[in-house]
Each structure stands twice: as structure tokens, then as C-alpha cells.
Design a protein around this motif. Structure first.
Motif, PDB file in Angstrom:
ATOM      1  N   TRP A  65      43.935   1.138  -5.048  1.00 10.98           N
ATOM      2  CA  TRP A  65      42.873   1.379  -4.071  1.00 10.98           C
ATOM      3  C   TRP A  65      41.637   2.022  -4.701  1.00 10.98           C
ATOM      4  O   TRP A  65      40.552   1.965  -4.156  1.00 10.98           O
ATOM      5  CB  TRP A  65      43.399   2.266  -2.932  1.00 10.98           C
ATOM      6  CG  TRP A  65      44.001   3.552  -3.439  1.00 10.98           C
ATOM      7  CD1 TRP A  65      45.280   3.744  -3.856  1.00 10.98           C
ATOM      8  CD2 TRP A  65      43.319   4.791  -3.635  1.00 10.98           C
ATOM      9  NE1 TRP A  65      45.460   5.025  -4.301  1.00 10.98           N
ATOM     10  CE2 TRP A  65      44.271   5.693  -4.163  1.00 10.98           C
ATOM     11  CE3 TRP A  65      42.010   5.235  -3.406  1.00 10.98           C
ATOM     12  CZ2 TRP A  65      43.951   7.016  -4.485  1.00 10.98           C
ATOM     13  CZ3 TRP A  65      41.700   6.550  -3.708  1.00 10.98           C
ATOM     14  CH2 TRP A  65      42.660   7.434  -4.249  1.00 10.98           C
ATOM     15  N   ILE A  66      41.821   2.657  -5.881  1.00 13.40           N
ATOM     16  CA  ILE A  66      40.738   3.491  -6.430  1.00 13.40           C
ATOM     17  C   ILE A  66      39.500   2.668  -6.801  1.00 13.40           C
ATOM     18  O   ILE A  66      38.378   2.994  -6.393  1.00 13.40           O
ATOM     19  CB  ILE A  66      41.227   4.282  -7.672  1.00 13.40           C
ATOM     20  CG1 ILE A  66      42.348   5.246  -7.256  1.00 13.40           C
ATOM     21  CG2 ILE A  66      40.078   5.050  -8.311  1.00 13.40           C
ATOM     22  CD1 ILE A  66      43.040   5.928  -8.426  1.00 13.40           C
ATOM     23  N   ALA A  67      39.712   1.590  -7.557  1.00 13.23           N
ATOM     24  CA  ALA A  67      38.570   0.837  -8.079  1.00 13.23           C
ATOM     25  C   ALA A  67      37.672   0.263  -6.979  1.00 13.23           C
ATOM     26  O   ALA A  67      36.449   0.465  -7.014  1.00 13.23           O
ATOM     27  CB  ALA A  67      39.055  -0.256  -9.031  1.00 13.23           C
ATOM     28  N   PRO A  68      38.223  -0.438  -5.974  1.00 13.09           N
ATOM     29  CA  PRO A  68      37.343  -0.967  -4.916  1.00 13.09           C
ATOM     30  C   PRO A  68      36.626   0.130  -4.136  1.00 13.09           C
ATOM     31  O   PRO A  68      35.452  -0.023  -3.765  1.00 13.09           O
ATOM     32  CB  PRO A  68      38.290  -1.744  -3.997  1.00 13.09           C
ATOM     33  CG  PRO A  68      39.652  -1.667  -4.562  1.00 13.09           C
ATOM     34  CD  PRO A  68      39.620  -0.890  -5.825  1.00 13.09           C
ATOM     35  N   LEU A  69      37.309   1.265  -3.920  1.00 14.96           N
ATOM     36  CA  LEU A  69      36.683   2.377  -3.193  1.00 14.96           C
ATOM     37  C   LEU A  69      35.504   2.925  -3.992  1.00 14.96           C
ATOM     38  O   LEU A  69      34.392   3.092  -3.462  1.00 14.96           O
ATOM     39  CB  LEU A  69      37.716   3.488  -2.945  1.00 14.96           C
ATOM     40  CG  LEU A  69      37.155   4.809  -2.407  1.00 14.96           C
ATOM     41  CD1 LEU A  69      36.550   4.623  -1.018  1.00 14.96           C
ATOM     42  CD2 LEU A  69      38.240   5.897  -2.364  1.00 14.96           C
ATOM     43  N   TRP A  70      35.731   3.178  -5.272  1.00 18.22           N
ATOM     44  CA  TRP A  70      34.655   3.761  -6.079  1.00 18.22           C
ATOM     45  C   TRP A  70      33.483   2.781  -6.220  1.00 18.22           C
ATOM     46  O   TRP A  70      32.314   3.184  -6.192  1.00 18.22           O
ATOM     47  CB  TRP A  70      35.175   4.205  -7.455  1.00 18.22           C
ATOM     48  CG  TRP A  70      34.120   4.984  -8.173  1.00 18.22           C
ATOM     49  CD1 TRP A  70      33.362   4.562  -9.225  1.00 18.22           C
ATOM     50  CD2 TRP A  70      33.650   6.297  -7.834  1.00 18.22           C
ATOM     51  NE1 TRP A  70      32.448   5.524  -9.566  1.00 18.22           N
ATOM     52  CE2 TRP A  70      32.599   6.605  -8.731  1.00 18.22           C
ATOM     53  CE3 TRP A  70      33.999   7.234  -6.865  1.00 18.22           C
ATOM     54  CZ2 TRP A  70      31.901   7.816  -8.688  1.00 18.22           C
ATOM     55  CZ3 TRP A  70      33.310   8.441  -6.824  1.00 18.22           C
ATOM     56  CH2 TRP A  70      32.279   8.717  -7.721  1.00 18.22           C
ATOM     57  N   ARG A  71      33.813   1.484  -6.325  1.00 18.30           N
ATOM     58  CA  ARG A  71      32.767   0.459  -6.433  1.00 18.30           C
ATOM     59  C   ARG A  71      31.891   0.487  -5.172  1.00 18.30           C
ATOM     60  O   ARG A  71      30.667   0.509  -5.248  1.00 18.30           O
ATOM     61  CB  ARG A  71      33.405  -0.921  -6.622  1.00 18.30           C
ATOM     62  CG  ARG A  71      32.436  -2.002  -7.107  1.00 18.30           C
ATOM     63  CD  ARG A  71      33.165  -3.148  -7.805  1.00 18.30           C
ATOM     64  NE  ARG A  71      34.285  -3.653  -7.007  1.00 18.30           N
ATOM     65  CZ  ARG A  71      35.553  -3.695  -7.451  1.00 18.30           C
ATOM     66  NH1 ARG A  71      35.869  -3.285  -8.666  1.00 18.30           N
ATOM     67  NH2 ARG A  71      36.514  -4.168  -6.668  1.00 18.30           N
TER      68      ARG A  71
END
Lengths: 355, 386
Positions: A34-40
Motif C-alpha cells: 500500500w505504501i508506494a501508491p499512497l506516497w505517489r
């Protein structure tokens, strides 16, 4: 914090949190996908650089807007370095240093730590409990150099980072600077020191704690209305009602203290005694509220709230963990007490009443 | 959110700060003239009729009321400043405080025009003292169990029964009380009580003093024996007092008097610990000041909501719950911290004396004007739990 621009910025943040930081999904996801799409999404929205002026490559939101976003991040129990990157961008902007892309954090983030800039231009010292250092691309550093305070931007890769895990489940790392050469540094504005940074960080954490408490109250009320024991909803028991009333009181106190401090900093010309009172009081009172509030929320939930499967801990443990960053309540109580004592007994009421 | 609570960071406008200076200067003059000693909250002579008139003459009573009734049409925030400065100075406000905070607004809303024209200007001039007749020997927090009867007679009502714990009844000119005009109904146990204005000089009213553990005398028992109250002294709806009680609670429960009642012990503690306290003393002061600041910001926020025409009953209950517990615990915290004070310190005796007085006073703070338990019930209802 109710004008329309605030609302739009906060709505943007809340939409991203709702779409990409759903607590149930994150809690069930052991792989961290979940981290990468959220940070993007956060980066594309410009939220991490809210407090960086447009001429320093930021999105130039107001302090008030940024604080409101952090309150929303607290409500979402956000497990991403949004507050840290915002604070780093803000710190760098004090010395007119432009913010790079990517996640950042700030050091030092505790009163006892001290970083110095040596004559050869390298950073010396160690900062403990630095939030999200292990995932950061850059670190914004407040360092002492002879008689001046400098603000420096350093690559995380240039520092030695020992991974740690904070109480809330988020990274809390030790950063050793020995030998690291900053990408750039500049002298901080007159009067800006480590206390200024810690006060700003404390207000950020206060808003996050208040937000987490808002959610703790919400989910505890909802659970009490739903859970049946002794043949009725537990919300019908007076003992439970009174506990939840206390949780509402602690949540209100935390919100009032945090939003007042945010308002004070947003409208202040300098970090004077009045801002010190507001910011220190917010951290002290929010930390106290976190302790009392988290305990009540857990008590209401019973055993289910103690499971890793339930989302309660995402808010309760973060609220408790956030107490410790940028000076805990004991630290600020001593500092505030010293200030009040120095001003004298008869000057206490005028100070309180000036707010 | 299921439970939206907002305490917006209301700031007092510049007009309030001007007013604050005026109030401080006025109080300094009164202290210099010997009207009261700000360091003696425990004094006996807290009824000060001349002081009351001078406060009225300054325009600080009925501040938010319409000018036609002697009021000044100023804001709740301005009234807030006057209230907090008087409280912190330990000014003798007993004679006018209830009338200004509570009784006047009730009359404004429910009294007939000629009564308003007669009484409100006199409250504004500081000439009248009011008492509130709610509790009875067998009904305190359970307000709607009141039994004191108002029986219809020619041109009015005859009152029989007793009120108790009635603050200032012995000096009051009027009382606003609830009396039973009908029995409660099966559907609504709160039905049947009516609010009345009672002239305390009415024959058939006897006031018996009740001594308190502080050594002060505020409480009384008020016995009614065929006391006549004329028809035009009925306030609002017959049998419907319960509908009238709730909206006033926000005014009654959120003010600075709900956390500043024992403030003087904090001032004396700071004085006793001196400019360079040890770590424990500093931490103790710091925590108490942080808590005080937070409550005041909450209380000012509620004043802002009142000014905006809202009825923040739940928020006000939260302020009173947290505020009264804080002022109740304050003398105990001060006691702990004063263990580290140098006994030769100039104000050591004063600190001890005031702490003892505040400790004796403390139990009543979470009882008067709505107990902690009643407040938490109201907050729970606001959260949708009942």
C-alpha cells in the motif's frame, strides 16, 4: 481553521487517505504494498511540500492549511512520513533552501540530541528516535556551528542509519552523521534555534494526536452502540457512557490545545513567550489526553481491541508514540514551568489571559 | 464522524483587551481603597453592596442585554473578560454574579414586559441579588423530583415546601425557583414543574443558614409557608419548566468561574517556588499551566459559540466536567509541590493557609451547578449513547 482554502486542501488529503490508506486494508496487508501508491498520490498532490514556498519548489500552502492536513492525517492514523516531510521542507525553507523530491525527515527530533557542523563542512553527532529516517531520501538537519545555527540538507545515504521500530509501528531510527557532508547548508534566521524546531514539531504531533483521538472516540462510540453484552448494547451501561464522556472530554481538550497552538504559530510574527506557552501546552495536554484516551478506547473495546487484527491499535499506539517526538510532556512541562517561574507569580495570569 | 466536537481557536478581539485594562485598573483602585483583599478568598465579608453598584455603574452588569432594559448590548466575549478578571482578583462578586449570569437571561426570555422593565435595569445597576431555588431536601441532581408546591389561589399562587443549598438566599432580593403545579405524568416524569420569580420579602418565607465545612456561609434552607406569588411572576409555560432549563446550561457551565475557583493557590505556589524552581517544581508548574491554558481556550471557544448564537450544551458540559475536576484537584497538586518550598519563604504561611482553604472548598466544585455524573450523562447523550 475553517476558511474555504483550508477545507479544499484538507479535503484533498482526506480523499487520498480514504482511497489509499484504508486502515482495514493496510492492517491486513503484511507486504507493505500500500505504501508506494499512497506516497505517489500524496507527492502528486503536493501535500508533503505544503509548507515550502513556491520559489523553493513547494506548493506554498499556508501554515494553517498544513496544520489542518496533519490533523486529518492523525484522524487517518497515517503511517507515512507526511508530517516529517512537511516539517523538513518547512525547516529548509527557513534558510531559503529548496526542497528536493521524495520523502524527508528532520533531525534532531529530541531535545537531548545535538548535531554540529564542523569547520571542514561535515556533520558530527547522532540523533536518536528520528521518525521514518530509514525510508527517507533526504534529512533536514538543524546543526550548531560555533556561534551560529545552521540548517543543512543531507542525503540519507550519506548517514549511518540504524533501523528501529517505534511504539506505533512506524520507523524510529538512530541517525549518525559522522563524516557526512551536506548537499547544502545555510545560516538559520536570527533567533531560530533547536527549540523553535522542537516547538513546531510538537505542534505537528499535537494535531496528529488530537486527530487520532477523534477517531478513537468515533470507533469506540460506534463499537459501544453495536456490541451486546448482558442482553443490551454496552453503550446503555452508565459506566461505559461515563468512560466515553471522559474520552470525549480528553479528545476535546487535545483538539482545543492543538488547534489553538496551530492558530498561534500561523499568526505569529515570532516564537515569543506566548507561542511557547501555546505550543508547549499543546504537547503536554495532548500527551496527557493520549494516555487517558487510548486507555478508555481499549477498555471499551475489550479483548478484540487488543488483537493485531483490529484497527484500534493503529490509532491508540500512534497517539502514544507521537507523545515522544520533539520533546515529551515532561520535557515541555519543565521548560514551561521554568519560563513561568522566571516571569514571576504575578505575571502568570496576564500571560494566560493574553491568549 | 459520529461525534463531531469542535473547539475553534476563538481569539478575543482588541476591544476585549481595552476592556481588560479598564477592569484591571478599576480592581486595582478598589483594592487600594480597601474594598477587598485579593489575597484573601476565604474572607467572610464577601457581600459588598457598594462594590456591586460601582460595577454596575461601569456598565459591567447585563453587558449582553438589550439597552431598553438597562443592558449594554456588548458581546459574550466582552462579558467573558470582565468575569475572568474579577474571578482571578478574588473580587466580591457574590451579590451580582447569579443575577448577571443566569437570572437576568431567564427573565429576559420568560418574564412579562412590565417585570422586565422593573427588574432588569436594577440588576444592571448592581442593586439586586438573586438566588436560584432548585434543590430540595429530597431532590438535588434529580431536579424533576421537586415537591415544593405552588397552589393556584386568587390572583396568584401559594407556595408551600422547602428549597435547600440555596446560595445567597440570606442576602437575596429575589429567587427564581421551580415549584410543582401538577403531578408528573406517566409519559413524562419531568412534567408539572413551573418556574417562578419570588420576591424574598414575601411573608411566609423563612431563610435558615447552613454552616459549611469551609467556615463560610453561602448555603441556606428556604422554607415557604403559604407564601403568595402573584400571577405575573410566573415565568414561561405552566408545567413546562423542563423545556426552559436546558438552553441556559451552556451559559451556566462554560464560564471562567468553572476552572478558576481555586486559581489563587497556583499563583502562590509559583511565588513560593521562586524564579528558579527545581526540576520537579518546574514540571509541576508547567503541567498545571498547560492544563489551565487549555481549559481557558476551550472556555473562550464556547463563549465564541454563544456569541454566534449556538447552543453548545455538550461543549459547555465538557468544559465544566474537566474544569471543575481541575480546580478541585489543584490544591492537592499544590500541596504535593509545596513540599519542596523553603519554609522560610516569605509567602509560606499564606500558601499553607490558602491551600487548606481550597482543599476544604474543593468537594463542592464538582457538585454545584450540575454534578460530574450529570454532566457525563449529558455528554453521553450528545455522543448518541442514550
Amino acid at each position: 481553521m475553517t476558511d474555504t482554502t483550508d477545507t479544499i486542501v484538507v479535503e484533498t488529503a482526506e480523499k487520498i487517505f480514504a482511497d489509499l490508506a484504508d486502515p482495514q486494508t493496510i492492517n491486513a496487508d503484511k507486504t507493505g504494498q500500500w505504501i508506494a501508491p499512497l506516497w505517489r498520490a500524496l507527492s502528486e498532490s503536493g501535500l508533503p511540500l505544503s509548507w515550502v514556498p513556491e520559489d523553493c519548489d513547494g506548493s506554498g500552502a499556508s501554515l494553517a492549511e498544513g496544520f489542518a492536513v496533519l490533523n486529518a492525517a492523525g484522524r487517518a492514523g497515517l503511517a507515512a512520513p507526511l508530517a516529517e516531510t512537511m516539517l523538513a521542507g518547512w525547516l529548509l525553507a527557513q534558510a531559503k533552501i529548496a526542497s528536493p523530491e521524495g520523502a524527508m525527515t528532520i533531525a534532531p527530533s529530541h531535545p537531548k540530541d545535538r548535531v554540529t557542523l564542523a569547520a571542514d563542512g561535515t556533520l558530527i553527532g547522532r540523533a536518536r528516535g528520528v521518525p521514518f529516517a530509514q525510508g527517507a531520501d533526504h534529512i533536514a538537519v538543524l546543526a550548531h556551528s560555533k556561534d551560529v545555527v545552521v540548517i543543512a540538507l543531507v542525503e540519507a545515504a550519506a548517514c549511518r542509519i540504524e533501523h528501529g521500530l517505534g511504539l506505533g509501528g512506524d520507523p524510529s531510527d538512530a541517525v549518525t552523521f559522522d563524516g557526512a557532508t551536506p548537499l547544502t547548508f545555510a545560516v538559520a534566521p536570527q533567533g531560530f534555534d533547536q527549540t523553535t524546531l522542537l516547538l513546531m514539531g510538537s505542534v505537528a504531533r499535537s494535531l496528529q494526536i488530537a486527530g487520532a483521538l477523534e477517531t478513537l472516540l468515533d470507533i469506540s462510540v460506534a463499537y459501544a452502540n453495536q456490541r451486546v453484552a448482558f442482553e443490551k448494547q454496552i453503550s446503555k451501561f452508565q459506566a461505559v457512557q461515563h468512560n466515553l464522556a471522559r474520552l470525549a472530554g480528553e479528545t476535546s481538550a487535545a483538539l482545543a490545545a492543538a488547534t489553538s497552538a496551530a492558530d498561534a504559530i500561523s499568526n505569529a510574527a515570532a516564537f515569543d513567550d506566548a507561542v511557547f506557552l501555546e505550543a508547549a501546552a499543546a504537547k503536554i495536554r495532548c500527551a496527557e489526553a493520549a494516555e487517558k484516551g487510548a486507555a478508555i478506547a481499549h477498555q471499551v473495546h475489550g479483548a478484540i481491541g487488543f488483537t493485531s487484527e483490529h484497527i484500534l491499535h493503529r490509532y491508540s499506539l500512534r497517539a502514544l508514540a507521537w507523545r515522544d517526538d520533539f520533546g515529551n510532556e515532561s520535557h515541555w512541562a519543565v521548560e514551561l514551568g521554568r519560563m513561568v517561574a522566571k516571569r514571576g507569580a504575578d505575571d502568570l495570569w496576564p500571560l494566560v489571559a493574553s491568549r | 464522524m459520529t461525534a463531531a466536537l469542535r473547539f475553534d481557536p476563538i481569539r478575543l478581539p482588541p476591544v476585549c483587551e481595552e476592556l481588560r485594562k479598564e477592569v484591571r485598573a478599576f480592581l486595582a483602585d478598589e483594592i487600594a481603597a480597601g474594598t477587598f483583599d485579593p489575597h484573601k478568598p476565604q474572607r467572610e465579608d464577601s457581600d459588598a453592596p457598594e462594590f456591586s453598584r460601582r460595577v454596575g455603574a461601569r456598565g459591567w452588569l447585563g453587558m449582553t442585554w438589550p439597552k431598553q432594559y438597562g443592558g449594554h448590548e456588548r458581546s459574550f466575549l466582552e462579558r467573558y473578560v470582565v468575569t475572568e478578571e474579577m474571578r482571578v482578583a478574588n473580587a466580591p462578586t457574590r451579590r451580582f454574579f447569579v443575577a448577571d449570569r443566569q437570572s437576568g437571561p431567564v427573565l429576559l426570555k420568560y418574564a412579562p414586559e412590565h417585570i422586565k422593565m422593573d427588574i432588569l435595569p436594577r440588576i444592571c445597576r448592581g442593586e439586586l441579588c438573586f438566588a436560584i431555588g432548585m434543590s430540595e431536601p429530597n431532590s438535588g441532581s434529580d431536579l424533576f423530583a421537586a415537591k415544593t408546591k405552588a397552589t393556584k389561589t386568587d390572583g396568584g399562587y401559594l407556595i408551600n415546601g422547602a428549597k435547600i443549598w440555596t446560595t445567597s438566599a440570606h442576602i437575596a432580593d429575589y429567587m427564581i425557583a421551580i415549584f410543582r403545579t401538577s403531578p408528573p405524568t406517566k409519559e413524562n416524569r419531568r412534567h408539572g414543574l413551573t418556574q417562578f420569580l419570588v420576591n424574598m420579602k414575601t411573608p411566609g418565607i423563612k431563610v435558615n443558614p447552613i454552616a459549611q465545612i469551609t467556615g463560610q456561609h453561602e448555603f441556606n434552607e428556604v422554607v415557604f409557608t403559604d407564601a403568595f406569588v402573584p400571577d405575573d411572576h410566573l415565568l414561561g409555560e405552566i408545567d413546562g419548566a423542563w423545556k426552559q432549563a436546558t438552553s441556559e446550561l451552556a451559559y451556566e457551565r462554560s464560564g471562567p468561574e468553572r476552572f478558576l475557583e481555586t486559581y489563587y493557590v497556583l499563583t502562590e505556589l509559583v511565588r513560593a517556588l521562586g524564579p528558579e524552581p527545581d526540576t520537579r517544581g518546574a514540571e509541576g508548574i508547567g503541567r498545571l499551566v498547560a492544563q489551565l491554558h487549555t481549559m481557558r481556550r476551550m472556555s473562550v471557544s464556547v463563549a465564541g459559540m454563544l456569541q454566534a448564537g449556538k447552543e453548545p450544551v455538550v461543549e459547555a458540559s465538557i468544559v465544566k466536567d474537566i474544569g471543575t475536576l481541575w480546580e478541585q484537584q489543584l490544591p492537592h497538586r499544590v500541596r504535593e509541590l509545596s513540599a519542596f518550598v523553603d519554609a522560610e519563604n516569605s509567602n509560606h504561611a499564606t500558601l499553607g493557609e490558602l491551600t487548606a482553604f481550597a482543599t476544604k472548598l474543593a468537594p463542592k466544585l464538582t457538585i454545584q451547578g450540575g454534578t460530574t455524573e450529570v454532566l457525563r450523562g449529558i455528554i453521553a447523550r450528545g455522543l448518541g449513547l442514550r
